[in-house]
Design an enzyme around this catalytic site. Structure first.
Site, short mmCIF file in Angstrom:
data_model
loop_
_atom_site.label_atom_id
_atom_site.label_comp_id
_atom_site.label_asym_id
_atom_site.label_seq_id
_atom_site.Cartn_x
_atom_site.Cartn_y
_atom_site.Cartn_z
CE LYS A 115 11.23 -10.97 -13.37
NZ LYS A 115 10.98 -11.56 -12.06
CG ASN A 147 2.09 0.01 3.77
OD1 ASN A 147 1.65 -1.08 3.44
ND2 ASN A 147 3.38 0.31 3.66
CE LYS A 196 9.75 -3.04 -8.82
NZ LYS A 196 10.17 -3.96 -9.89
CD GLU A 255 7.37 -12.06 -10.65
OE1 GLU A 255 7.56 -11.63 -9.51
OE2 GLU A 255 8.16 -11.83 -11.60
CB CYS A 289 -0.90 0.02 1.23
SG CYS A 289 -2.02 -1.39 1.33
#
Length: 609
Positions: A485, A98, A604, A488, A2
């Protein structure tokens, strides 16, 4: 995860809150919202999905107000709906959060006894009602917030505004990042310095337990006992420039193509141009060359960088090395050796699992070294030593250039330590260093020559339900990273295996509908990998081979697809060979039509456990 931003300004803050949220999109999110005080009353707009949905809502229903908070949400408690989106609010309080409130269920049950009516499925809503309940008991806003903070358990960063308080914002940091920005007659808070870069370069980074009282005139920082504390005001190195995709369709592709440049930038920060030797701070090379053991800790893609580094440290620098997934590391209560060094790799420098592992190692008396891409992060500030990867901002959630610059930094570190220890003949180390110097041009060659064949075959791979990746030695971690990868960004189930382990179980999965990606430069292990390829083909497996000309020749006509890579020194092949794996994942995802830059459910920066 967040993202949080707050502004106490001189003009309407809604447009700048949205701009700040756009700079937090890279963290990953599934809904967004802002709240302001308009004529002293809490007003808010929220939207499910991407930030554009919030922007469209604000065009139809603008928000006025000179004070406000904003949020991008990565769902933990409750689905990614507008109802669960932040800010959460009552008529007296609005909150953005967050982290995770671990004791929210007990607090919710208690508040329901006071006739508090909950409208969402989130843990955060208990904070709103707790502060509001305290206000109803006659507490002043700051006291009401602090009393609520005292009740919370877990990891969290919070920013709170109050109805009829146009010059007050309060906040707290406990386990997840929060920074304060200083303006001219304005003040700001945010999850990271990148979000604040267009607003100010003067920033204070809060520490765990810090609480803040923010007005237009400045900030008071104090601990949970009410005692004022001082945090240095830094001039941040983050740029306020907007990062765009340029001519590229997605950030992920742009960042894949930036790799020759950022690998070169990273190498140039370590290679002495006069001597062409790798030069690192002497305190770093001394610490590692004298280490009884190196422990490498990271999560996700960064963990696979650590796996490669384990091979390098043991083969080249001749230092015993352990690797651990950060989320498990401290729970096994590993005994740490006297004189050991622990290395922590994190793109954001805020990964909570990695941060807690670092703290465990410090308690165990280890010297700590962090390798991070984000300047001024928490992991950097708590480490004894630090090295920066120079990837620049990475917006795509699936890491590409951050990973290759992590590998580049680790490669330079290994060679510097090996030279300090004289662990290898000087000529051999010089050869490896020279190979590193040529790496940017080799990566550029891969991007030029491999992109066409990979884009062409990707539509066939996109039809698969399962994909296997195989590699030996240094290529084993690359097989794992390639599979990650693909998972994802394309949502295809993929697994990476050590090629020699195929016959111990995974070979049962092979049939004509399961593509097998084999990552195999023609090195001393190639013949063994070739045998595994033959075993796969004999069972109907459809093989995609990444290899150089010599490897392609040895398996000529036996693989369904081939992608030729340039011949390279074995030391640098892990960095070179991950690039076609990245391109494959990208083009398969494009073929399937998935959200390449912001894949579903991913964040991320992972700031919760």
């Amino acid at each position: 995860m967040c993202g949080i931003i707050g502004i106490i300004g001189k003009d309407d803050v809604a447009p700048r809150l949205v701009e700040g949220l756009s700079r937090l999109e890279y963290r990953g999110y599934d809904s967004a919202g802002i709240a302001t005080l308009s004529a002293g009353k809490v007003d808010r707009r929220r939207a499910e999905g991407k930030l554009i949905n919030l922007s469209e809502k604000l065009k139809k229903e603008p928000l006025a107000g000179h004070i406000g908070i904003g949020h991008t949400r990565w769902a933990t408690h409750g689905g990614p709906t507008e109802r669960n989106a932040h800010p959460h609010a009552t008529d007296r309080v609005a909150v953005v959060h967050n982290g995770i409130i671990e004791n929210y269920a007990a607090l919710k049950a208690e508040l329901e006894q006071h006739q508090c009516r909950f409208e969402t499925d989130t843990d955060t809503e208990v904070v709103v009602h707790l502060v509001t309940h305290n206000l109803k008991q006659g507490m002043a806003p700051i006291d009401a917030a602090n009393a609520a903070f005292d009740r919370l358990e877990g990891a969290y960063a919070l920013a709170v505004i109050f109805a009829n308080e146009n010059n007050l914002m309060v906040g707290v940091r406990q386990g997840t990042p929060l920074a304060v920005g200083y303006g001219e007659g304005e003040m700001y808070v945010a999850s990271d310095s990148y979000a604040l870069a267009p607003l100010t370069r003067k920033i204070s980074f809060l520490e765990d337990g810090d609480r803040i009282r923010v007005t237009r005139e400045g900030v008071v920082i104090y601990n949970n006992k009410g005692a004022e504390v001082s945090r240095p005001v830094r001039i941040t190195a983050q740029s306020g420039a907007t990062t765009g995709k340029g001519e590229y369709r997605h950030f992920m592709l742009k960042e894949i193509f930036e790799q020759p440049t950022v690998i070169g930038d990273t190498l140039n920060s370590f290679i002495n141009p006069a001597t062409r030797q790798i030069t690192l701070p002497p305190e770093i090379t001394a610490a590692l060359s004298q280490a009884s053991r190196i422990t490498l800790v990271a999560c996700g893609t960064a963990f696979y960088a650590c796996m490669v580094a384990k091979y390098w440290f043991e083969q080249v620098a001749r230092i015993p090395c352990e690797i651990d997934v950060a989320s498990e590391f401290r729970y096994r209560e590993a005994p740490m050796p006297e004189g050991g060094v622990a290395i922590f790799v994190s793109q954001s420098g805020e990964t909570l699992d990695t941060l807690e592992a670092l703290r465990y190692c410090k308690r165990q008396g280890q010297k700590t070294l962090s390798i991070v891409n984000t300047i001024e992060s928490t992991i950097e500030r708590e480490s004894d030593l630090v090295l920066h990867t120079l990837a620049g901002p990475e917006i795509g959630v699936a890491s590409t250039k951050a990973y290759t610059t992590q590998l580049t930094t680790l490669a330079c570190l290994v060679l510097a330590v090996a030279a300090e220890k004289r662990a290898q003949p000087a000529n051999d180390l010089a050869e490896m260093a020279e190979a590193l110097r040529h790496l940017p041009s080799l990566v550029n060659a891969v991007l030029k020559d491999a992109i066409g064949p990979i884009e062409k075959l990707s539509s066939e791979i996109a039809e698969a339900r399962d994909v296997l990746y195989l590699g030996r030695g240094l290529m084993y971690p690359i097989a794992l990273e390639g599979a990650l990868k693909l998972k994802e960004v394309s949502y295809i189930h993929a697994e990476g295996y050590a090629a020699g382990e195929m016959k111990h179980g995974p070979i049962a999965l092979i049939d004509q509908d399961v593509p097998v990606v084999v990552i195999a430069p023609a090195d001393h292990l190639f013949e063994k990998t070739a045998s595994n390829v033959q075993e796969t083909i004999a069972r109907g497996g459809q093989v995609l081979l990444f290899s150089d000309a010599a490897g392609q020749e040895k398996l000529q006509g036996k693989c369904r697809w081939t992608v030729e890579l340039p011949k390279a020194h074995s030391f640098i092949t892990p960095i070179l060979y991950v690039v076609p794996a990245q391109l494959l994942a990208y083009y398969v995802a494009v073929s399937k039509g998935t959200d390449v830059d912001q894949p579903r459910n991913l964040a991320k920066s992972v700031t919760v456990e």
